[in-house]
Each structure stands twice: as C-alpha cells, then as structure tokens.
Design a protein around this motif. Structure first.
Motif, PDB file in Angstrom:
ATOM      1  N   GLN A  74     -18.031  12.322  25.363  1.00  0.00           N
ATOM      2  CA  GLN A  74     -18.029  13.783  25.364  1.00  0.00           C
ATOM      3  C   GLN A  74     -17.314  14.257  24.117  1.00  0.00           C
ATOM      4  OE1 GLN A  74     -16.280  15.691  28.778  1.00  0.00           O
ATOM      5  NE2 GLN A  74     -18.031  15.154  30.019  1.00  0.00           N
ATOM      6  N   LEU A  75     -17.871  15.257  23.467  1.00  0.00           N
ATOM      7  CA  LEU A  75     -17.300  15.716  22.210  1.00  0.00           C
ATOM      8  C   LEU A  75     -16.242  16.792  22.423  1.00  0.00           C
ATOM      9  CD1 LEU A  75     -20.493  15.781  19.993  1.00  0.00           C
ATOM     10  CD2 LEU A  75     -18.824  13.950  20.365  1.00  0.00           C
ATOM     11  N   ALA A  76     -15.241  16.750  21.567  1.00  0.00           N
ATOM     12  CA  ALA A  76     -14.127  17.695  21.679  1.00  0.00           C
ATOM     13  C   ALA A  76     -14.458  18.998  20.967  1.00  0.00           C
ATOM     14  CB  ALA A  76     -12.875  17.066  21.085  1.00  0.00           C
ATOM     15  N   THR A  77     -15.574  19.586  21.324  1.00  0.00           N
ATOM     16  CA  THR A  77     -15.943  20.880  20.754  1.00  0.00           C
ATOM     17  C   THR A  77     -15.383  21.977  21.645  1.00  0.00           C
ATOM     18  OG1 THR A  77     -17.983  20.783  22.025  1.00  0.00           O
ATOM     19  CG2 THR A  77     -18.106  20.044  19.755  1.00  0.00           C
ATOM     20  N   ALA A  78     -15.318  23.172  21.124  1.00  0.00           N
ATOM     21  CA  ALA A  78     -14.835  24.305  21.922  1.00  0.00           C
ATOM     22  C   ALA A  78     -15.953  24.828  22.816  1.00  0.00           C
ATOM     23  CB  ALA A  78     -14.321  25.408  21.008  1.00  0.00           C
ATOM     24  N   THR A  79     -17.198  24.665  22.360  1.00  0.00           N
ATOM     25  CA  THR A  79     -18.323  25.191  23.132  1.00  0.00           C
ATOM     26  C   THR A  79     -19.331  24.088  23.428  1.00  0.00           C
ATOM     27  OG1 THR A  79     -19.694  25.753  21.213  1.00  0.00           O
ATOM     28  CG2 THR A  79     -18.075  27.402  21.900  1.00  0.00           C
ATOM     29  N   LYS A  80     -20.303  24.438  24.272  1.00  0.00           N
ATOM     30  CA  LYS A  80     -21.331  23.476  24.654  1.00  0.00           C
ATOM     31  C   LYS A  80     -22.281  23.187  23.485  1.00  0.00           C
ATOM     32  CE  LYS A  80     -21.081  24.528  29.601  1.00  0.00           C
ATOM     33  NZ  LYS A  80     -21.833  24.868  30.836  1.00  0.00           N
ATOM     34  N   ALA A  81     -23.220  22.303  23.719  1.00  0.00           N
ATOM     35  CA  ALA A  81     -24.096  21.867  22.630  1.00  0.00           C
ATOM     36  C   ALA A  81     -25.061  22.957  22.179  1.00  0.00           C
ATOM     37  CB  ALA A  81     -24.886  20.630  23.055  1.00  0.00           C
ATOM     38  N   PHE A  82     -25.619  23.688  23.155  1.00  0.00           N
ATOM     39  CA  PHE A  82     -26.700  24.612  22.801  1.00  0.00           C
ATOM     40  C   PHE A  82     -26.433  26.061  23.201  1.00  0.00           C
ATOM     41  CE2 PHE A  82     -28.647  20.383  23.458  1.00  0.00           C
ATOM     42  CZ  PHE A  82     -28.980  20.141  22.128  1.00  0.00           C
ATOM     43  N   CYS A  83     -25.235  26.337  23.741  1.00  0.00           N
ATOM     44  CA  CYS A  83     -24.869  27.715  24.035  1.00  0.00           C
ATOM     45  C   CYS A  83     -23.377  27.881  23.769  1.00  0.00           C
ATOM     46  CB  CYS A  83     -25.203  28.080  25.484  1.00  0.00           C
ATOM     47  SG  CYS A  83     -24.351  27.087  26.726  1.00  0.00           S
ATOM     48  N   SER A  84     -22.890  29.108  23.790  1.00  0.00           N
ATOM     49  CA  SER A  84     -21.501  29.372  23.407  1.00  0.00           C
ATOM     50  C   SER A  84     -20.513  29.295  24.568  1.00  0.00           C
ATOM     51  CB  SER A  84     -21.404  30.740  22.727  1.00  0.00           C
ATOM     52  OG  SER A  84     -22.170  30.741  21.550  1.00  0.00           O
ATOM     53  N   CYS A  85     -20.947  28.791  25.723  1.00  0.00           N
ATOM     54  CA  CYS A  85     -20.024  28.640  26.850  1.00  0.00           C
ATOM     55  C   CYS A  85     -18.910  27.665  26.468  1.00  0.00           C
ATOM     56  CB  CYS A  85     -20.757  28.075  28.067  1.00  0.00           C
ATOM     57  SG  CYS A  85     -21.872  29.230  28.837  1.00  0.00           S
ATOM     58  N   PRO A  86     -17.671  27.957  26.931  1.00  0.00           N
ATOM     59  CA  PRO A  86     -16.580  27.017  26.666  1.00  0.00           C
ATOM     60  C   PRO A  86     -16.917  25.664  27.306  1.00  0.00           C
ATOM     61  CG  PRO A  86     -15.724  29.077  27.578  1.00  0.00           C
ATOM     62  CD  PRO A  86     -17.222  29.119  27.704  1.00  0.00           C
ATOM     63  N   SER A  87     -16.483  24.590  26.662  1.00  0.00           N
ATOM     64  CA  SER A  87     -16.841  23.273  27.205  1.00  0.00           C
ATOM     65  C   SER A  87     -15.620  22.514  27.709  1.00  0.00           C
ATOM     66  CB  SER A  87     -17.572  22.449  26.150  1.00  0.00           C
ATOM     67  OG  SER A  87     -16.692  22.138  25.096  1.00  0.00           O
ATOM     68  N   GLN A  88     -14.500  23.250  27.901  1.00  0.00           N
ATOM     69  CA  GLN A  88     -13.302  22.483  28.283  1.00  0.00           C
ATOM     70  C   GLN A  88     -13.386  21.973  29.707  1.00  0.00           C
ATOM     71  OE1 GLN A  88     -12.482  26.027  28.143  1.00  0.00           O
ATOM     72  NE2 GLN A  88     -10.925  26.393  29.688  1.00  0.00           N
ATOM     73  N   TYR A  89     -12.639  20.895  29.908  1.00  0.00           N
ATOM     74  CA  TYR A  89     -12.607  20.176  31.183  1.00  0.00           C
ATOM     75  C   TYR A  89     -11.601  20.876  32.101  1.00  0.00           C
ATOM     76  CZ  TYR A  89     -11.807  16.155  34.301  1.00  0.00           C
ATOM     77  OH  TYR A  89     -11.699  15.312  35.370  1.00  0.00           O
ATOM     78  N   GLY A  90     -11.936  20.948  33.387  1.00  0.00           N
ATOM     79  CA  GLY A  90     -10.956  21.427  34.361  1.00  0.00           C
ATOM     80  C   GLY A  90     -10.982  22.919  34.653  1.00  0.00           C
ATOM     81  N   SER A  91     -12.041  23.634  34.268  1.00  0.00           N
ATOM     82  CA  SER A  91     -12.134  25.057  34.624  1.00  0.00           C
ATOM     83  C   SER A  91     -12.573  25.185  36.077  1.00  0.00           C
ATOM     84  CB  SER A  91     -13.165  25.761  33.745  1.00  0.00           C
ATOM     85  OG  SER A  91     -12.855  25.632  32.392  1.00  0.00           O
ATOM     86  N   GLU A  92     -12.461  26.392  36.601  1.00  0.00           N
ATOM     87  CA  GLU A  92     -12.993  26.683  37.942  1.00  0.00           C
ATOM     88  C   GLU A  92     -14.484  26.333  37.963  1.00  0.00           C
ATOM     89  OE1 GLU A  92     -12.073  28.469  41.113  1.00  0.00           O
ATOM     90  OE2 GLU A  92     -10.460  27.168  40.378  1.00  0.00           O
ATOM     91  N   PRO A  93     -14.968  25.807  39.095  1.00  0.00           N
ATOM     92  CA  PRO A  93     -16.399  25.447  39.132  1.00  0.00           C
ATOM     93  C   PRO A  93     -17.289  26.632  38.740  1.00  0.00           C
ATOM     94  CG  PRO A  93     -15.289  24.664  41.100  1.00  0.00           C
ATOM     95  CD  PRO A  93     -14.285  25.472  40.335  1.00  0.00           C
ATOM     96  N   ASN A  94     -18.282  26.345  37.945  1.00  0.00           N
ATOM     97  CA  ASN A  94     -19.266  27.323  37.488  1.00  0.00           C
ATOM     98  C   ASN A  94     -18.668  28.523  36.762  1.00  0.00           C
ATOM     99  OD1 ASN A  94     -21.670  25.984  38.417  1.00  0.00           O
ATOM    100  ND2 ASN A  94     -21.001  26.460  40.501  1.00  0.00           N
TER     101      ASN A  94
END
Lengths: 586, 143
Positions: free
Chosen positions: A114-134
C-alpha cells in the motif's frame, strides 16, 4: 494476479539451487513427519525472528485482505509469534544425514504494497488507515455511474521510485487495464490494474542472509512492478470467517487505495530466502518512503507460489499458491510446511495429488489448507481501461526521481562493511532506516564506529524496547551520544561511568559533559591523587599486603577492587593498575 | 483477487470476443506475419459462447433469449471483424486511443472530502451502522 501468469510464461533457466532439503524416506506417514515438522519450524523461525523486522502495529479484527476468508484470532497469532521469538535456537534442522531423494522448492512471491499517499489512486478521497468505516468514499471509489477516475501523480512517482530502487526498466509508456471479477468488496465489478504493460519490469533485489542461518549474499530477480487499486474490506457478521456468516458488512475506505504489486522471479529455493526477500522488500519500501510495509495492518501482503521438483530437473512441478501469512516467520514456516507436504506426496507416489490451488496458512494449527482448487481457469477478461489515458513518462522525469533516491539498504550494508563492522551488526543497524540514520548521524559527529554500533544495539535498543519508544523519539540525540563516546575515548570518563549516566542522558536529553561535570564524575587520571588512594588502601589492608608480598599474587584483584571502590568507580583503571602494581611490588 | 491461470486461458476467452488480429494483449508484441496472413485470408471470427459469457458477467438469460441474442452478437462481431483487413504493417502500435500529455492527465495528491458523502451513503439499499450491508456471500463467489 495477472502477473502470476506472466511469471510462469516468462520462466527461463534458473540459477542453480542454493539449498536442497533432504527428505527422510523413512517418514512415510503424516504422523511420523509431524515431530520433525515441529522441530524444524522452531529452528527456522528462531532464525527468521532474529532478523525479523515487522514492527508491532495496530490490529484490526477485520480482514485486511479481501481474499482471506478464513481468519483466526489475532491474539492467537501474536501469542504464537511471541513463542517463536522466544526460541533462541540458532541451528537449522535440515535432516542432513537422512537418506532418500533430494528435492528443491521453487518459490516466487507476489507482494502488494500500500502506498503512503495522502489520497486514493483515482480519486481525491483520503487514503489513511484507521478512519471511521466508509468515511473516505466518493462516487469514484464507490463505483457510481457517470464518474471518471483521474490518476494520482504520487502513484506514478512511487512506482518509478520503487522500480528504480529495484534496478528495473521503467516503461516510458504504460497503461491501465480492467480486471473483472465479482465480489462485494469491489464496487465497480473490476479492479483497475496494469496487465500487459507494467510501469517497471526486469529488476532485481539483493539480500544478505542472516549470519546465524549461514549467511550469504543473494540476488533475486524482479519480474515486474505494476500500479493498481486495492479493494474494500469485508466483515463477516455472525462468524469470524466467511463460512457460517449470515451476511457481511462492507467498508470501502480501502477501495481505491493505491498499491504496487511486485512480482519476483521464481528464484527463491527455501523458506528462509523467501522470508529474507520479503524483509528486504519491506526495508526498501520503507527506505524509499513509498509505504509503511506493515504486514499486520495488511499494508504489505505476500502471496507465495511454490512448487517442488527433484534437484537438477529444469521443469517445474505443479504450482501451489499460499496466502494469509502476516509475518516473515509465518511465511517461512508456511513454505517449509508446504514443501514437506509436497515432498511427502511425491515420495508416496501420490504426486498427482498436488494440484494447482490456493492454500491458506493457518497460524494456529501451523499448516496450510485448501482454500480453493483451480477448477476451470479464472478468467478476468482484462481489457484496456477506457477511462484513463496512458501513462507517459520521459527520461528527464525518471532521472529527477532517481536523483531523490536515498541510500538503499544494500548500498548501506556495503558501506558499513567498509567501515569494518561485522555482517551481524550491519544487518541489525540497517534493518530500520531510522536506526541506520541515527547511527550515521553519530558517525558524522565523530563517534567511533564500533562503539557507536555497540551503544545503539545494546543499551539504547534495550531502553527503546522497554519504553516502547522509537529511535526518532529518543531524547539522547546523536551528537550527545557521539560526545559520550568521545569522553570515553579520551579517558575523561570510564565506560562504567558512561553506563551509569546513560539513564539520565536518555531521560533528560542533557549533554553528556554537563552531567559528568555536575555529578563530579570526571575520571581521576591524576597520578598523585591515585597514588594517595592506593597508599590508603594498602595501609588499611596490611595483612593482605603481607600475604601478597609473601607470594599470594592473586590478591592483586582484591586491591584493584578496593581502590576502585575508594574512588567511587572514577579512577582511570589502566593508570591505577599500573601504579598499584608498582606499589605492591615496591 | 489472484486466481491464477495461464495467461493464455485468459487471453483465449478474451480473444474470443475480439477479432483475431486485434492484439488483445501487448500491442508491443506484433502477431507474426505467418499467423496474420492466415487469419486475414479467412475473415472469420469465432462468435462468443453466450451461455459462458452470461455466466461470467452474472447475467441470466433464458435459452430462448440466448437463441435470440446469439445471431445479433455474431453480427456485431463480424462487423468489427472487418478490422482484420486493415494492414497494420510498419505502424507503431498505439497503447491507447487518444494519448494525452502525461502531466496534464495526473492529479495532485491533495485530499478532498466528497461533500455529498452523507447523501450518497443514505442512498445505500441496506446499511448496518456505518457499514454497507450485503447478503451472505456464496462460496463460489470467493475470489
């Protein structure tokens, strides 16, 4: 994935076997083999854990990997690995003396990082681990109609970065493809991946095997590195695994998180080599900063392909895939187990029972079990992703990324070798980039190489472990450690005093000199002062002095101890010894 | 995720949907002249096995529907098969139609929370707490 197929398709002549297991022809039943299995796991695992580098991370009860439908308690797993780590055996049980036929394992590994990017691969959603589900979802990663993916520039950068670190060819033109399959963690009904033209291909990774396992330097081929997106996470309600669950819950925070899949050549021959390959890949990913490589969180996942063949035969045996290993030692044990299982089947004339399938490693039971057989070949119906343009790079860009590459683990190890450190020390120091950076910083401030290594690997590591701190949080800075080492080297303080003031240095972060001065701990190196101390000790212990002069020269140690005690441990030991002997014999 | 199989099997099924001379795999790998010559002489493309295709796409069609659709799909495939006649010798393969400048097609790695998230989540057919709820997953679907 697709890559697995490509690996098989591109297999060529392999380097000769580096380690051949001998299988006892005497153990023909599963029960007869079991105890040997156990011994071997213990021995081999102890070795893996000595080099083991997966950090303790946060755990979830959720499957980090959509494919792993069988889950066992994480607690159990932890307990298991704790037991393994506690084993200190350093010899490897290989049944060298047993007779019988010789087989070797051919092992290839597919790793998802998994890459340490701030956002997902194809959209600007945050990609960090451990957020509230969905919490981190949008129409793109939820696969709603009418939206278009746009590639994150960091994915490309990280792909090139890892590709270069693995000495691969970087594709100036690559593209994305759709891999179709149906599963509730995949909202679009396809995964965006790279099929026939990956961003990087044809590289290699260099590994130094642990000294306690025999050592050795190895180079393993990298077939390809490609970019793709992760799937969501499933929680199976009513059971801790898929079977028996009444329904499932979907969390799409992870859907669309960027991954790099790294496919190795089938160059590994033993569980140890496979585990060390994976550990080196993890180190590389961490040194590069492209990901945290945490196996417990599922940020790094390894799938192992293994087949068995008689040593010397070019043709491969039937390939079996193993999943669900969440540590390097588990990987090694899974491979050892699977190798024995296949060898035993072959020896019993039941080689046809080895079928192309996916097996799961069961940590609690220490065995692999069938997950699914490959009946009817999977068909992902790959086709070019029409929503994304091709990825075009130029030499200038690639060189700009190359210029930012850090010193890689293998380069660091080679440099430390030239400093005169032992491979054992080198492996410990370079395992964690932060520890290596700390060590380098101490050297930069003039700290002695061997002393710096010993302080870091000894007292400082023990302190960090005890305090559950990382070296980056340490109050004792590299310049202060260099200063402390300098004080010992120039005789200002003894090593004993240094150890005594270390706790204060670790806690306060004050300079070494200030503590030494404040406490009046400067080493006593003044001849007159030391002579005076010795005279006093000799006077107080006249009977022992008489005995010494009468021939009981062993009493010298007694006098050394007494003078040391009188000085509060501050006397320069070498100087004191010299003066003491003069006085005793005079 | 990774079920593996040989690349040829995946390709084969893929190729069944496409005219034979369109390179479904790597555009960098040109079909050798011998095979392209033989396929261009017969401009025939294998029609898809509709029953299998439906199974893969999780679509149910009745036997009657399959009978009805099959010739229509064959017509479409034949229509595309005309591409087989195009001479692509000495033409650089295009990875994708309409290549863009690489840079302009990329997005900065800056997080943005989708504003209508609540609305989107509220429209899910079934929820359980913060999760989306899906029916029991059947074993044959296990990836």
């Amino acid at each position: 994935m697709a890559s697995a197929r490509l690996v098989r398709a591109t297999m060529v002549a392999l380097p000769s076997a580096v380690c051949v297991y001998r299988c006892s022809s005497g153990s023909n039943s599963a029960s007869a083999l079991r105890p040997a299995f156990h011994r071997r796991f213990v021995a081999v695992s102890a070795c893996a854990s000595a080099e083991g580098s997966s950090p303790a991370g946060g755990f979830t009860n959720n499957s980090p990997q959509p494919v792993s439908s069988v889950r066992i308690s994480r607690k159990q797993q932890r307990a298991q690995s704790a037991r393994v780590v506690s084993q200190q055996s350093s010899t490897r049980v290989t049944e060298e003396n047993a007779g019988g036929s010789e087989y070797e394992a051919v092992i290839g590994i597919e790793t998802h990082v998994q890459l340490a990017t701030a956002t997902k691969a194809f959209c600007s959603c945050p990609s960090q681990y451990g957020s509230e589900p969905n919490a981190n979802v949008c129409p793109i990663c939820m696969g709603l109609p009418g939206c278009l993916p746009v590639l994150n520039e960091k994915c490309v950068e990280f792909g090139v970065r890892l590709g270069l670190a693995l000495h691969s060819d970087i594709a100036l033109k690559s593209k994305f493809d759709r891999k179709q399959y149906f599963y509730p963690d995949l909202p679009k009904g396809y995964q965006i991946s790279q099929f026939d033209i990956p961003i990087a291909s044809n590289g290699f990774l260099e590994v130094d095997l642990p000294v306690e396992c025999g050592g050795g330097h190895k180079r393993f081929g990298i077939t390809r590195v490609h970019m793709e997106e992760d799937a969501g996470k499933l929680i199976h309600a009513g059971a801790d695994q898929l079977s028996g669950s009444t329904h499932s819950q979907v969390d799409l925070n992870r859907a669309g998180v960027p991954l790099l899949e790294i496919v190795s050549e089938p160059d590994m021959r033993t569980g140890l080599e496979a585990a060390e390959y994976a550990a080196e890949l993890q180190r590389t990913v961490r040194y590069l900063g492209v990901g945290n490589g945490n196996m417990q969180e599922g940020s790094m996942r390894c799938d192992v392909n293994i087949s068995v063949r008689p040593k010397g035969r070019a043709q491969f045996g039937t390939k079996v895939e193993i999943k669900n290993m969440n540590s390097f030692s588990a990987m090694q044990r899974a491979i050892e187990y699977e190798f024995e299982r296949q060898v035993q089947l072959i020896d019993e004339g039941e080689g046809d029972k080895i079928v192309q399938e996916t097996r799961l490693w069961e940590e609690a039971a220490q065995r692999t079990t069938t997950m699914r057989k490959k009946e009817g070949l999977a068909d992902y119906r790959y086709f070019p992703e029409p929503d994304l343009p091709e990825v075009i790079l130029n030499e200038e860009y690639i060189e700009s990324v190359r210029a930012t590459l850090p010193e890689l683990p293998n380069e660091k190890r080679r440099r430390y070798e030239t400093l005169g450190l032992s491979m054992q020390d080198i492996l410990v120091l370079t395992n964690d980039i932060d520890v290596a950076a700390y060590f380098d910083a101490v050297l930069e401030k003039g700290g002695d190489v061997k002393m710096a290594a010993n302080w870091i690997m000894g007292d400082i590591t023990a302190y960090l472990k005890n305090e559950k701190q990382s070296i980056t949080e340490l109050k004792l800075t590299p310049p202060t450690l260099a200063e402390l080492i300098g004080l010992i080297k120039d005789g200002t303080i003894s090593g004993k005093i240094a150890k005594e003031i270390l706790p204060e240095l670790l806690e306060s972060g004050a300079s070494a000199k200030s503590i030494v001065e404040k406490k009046g701990l400067l080493q006593i190196s003044d001849v007159a002062t030391i002579e005076k101390m010795i005279d006093e000790v000799l006077e107080k212990n006249s009977s022992q002095l008489e005995a010494y002069r009468g021939g009981k020269t062993k009493l010298q140690g007694f006098f050394v101890g007494q003078v040391m005690k009188a000085s509060g441990g501050k006397v320069n030991p070498a100087l004191m010894n010299k003066l003491l002997i003069e006085k005793l014999n005079g | 995720m990774m079920a593996s199989s040989s690349s040829s099997a995946a390709l084969l099924a893929h190729a069944r949907l496409l005219p034979r001379r369109l390179p479904p795999l790597s555009p960098f790998v040109r079909p050798c002249s011998a095979s392209s010559a033989s396929s261009s002489s017969t401009r025939q493309v294998e029609p898809p096995n509709l029953a299998q295709l439906c199974d893969k796409a999780r679509i149910s069609l009745s036997a009657k529907e399959i009978e009805e659709f099959s010739p229509q799909i064959s017509k479409v495939v034949d229509w595309f098969a005309q591409l087989q006649d195009v001479d692509v010798e000495n033409i650089e393969p295009a990875i994708r139609v309409g290549a863009l400048d690489g840079k302009s097609a990329l997005r900065a790695d800056t997080p943005v929370i989708f504003e209508e998230r609540e609305t989107m989540i509220a429209s899910l057919p079934d929820r359980e707490g913060p999760y989306m709820r899906v029916p029991k997953i059947l074993k044959e679907n296990v990836e």
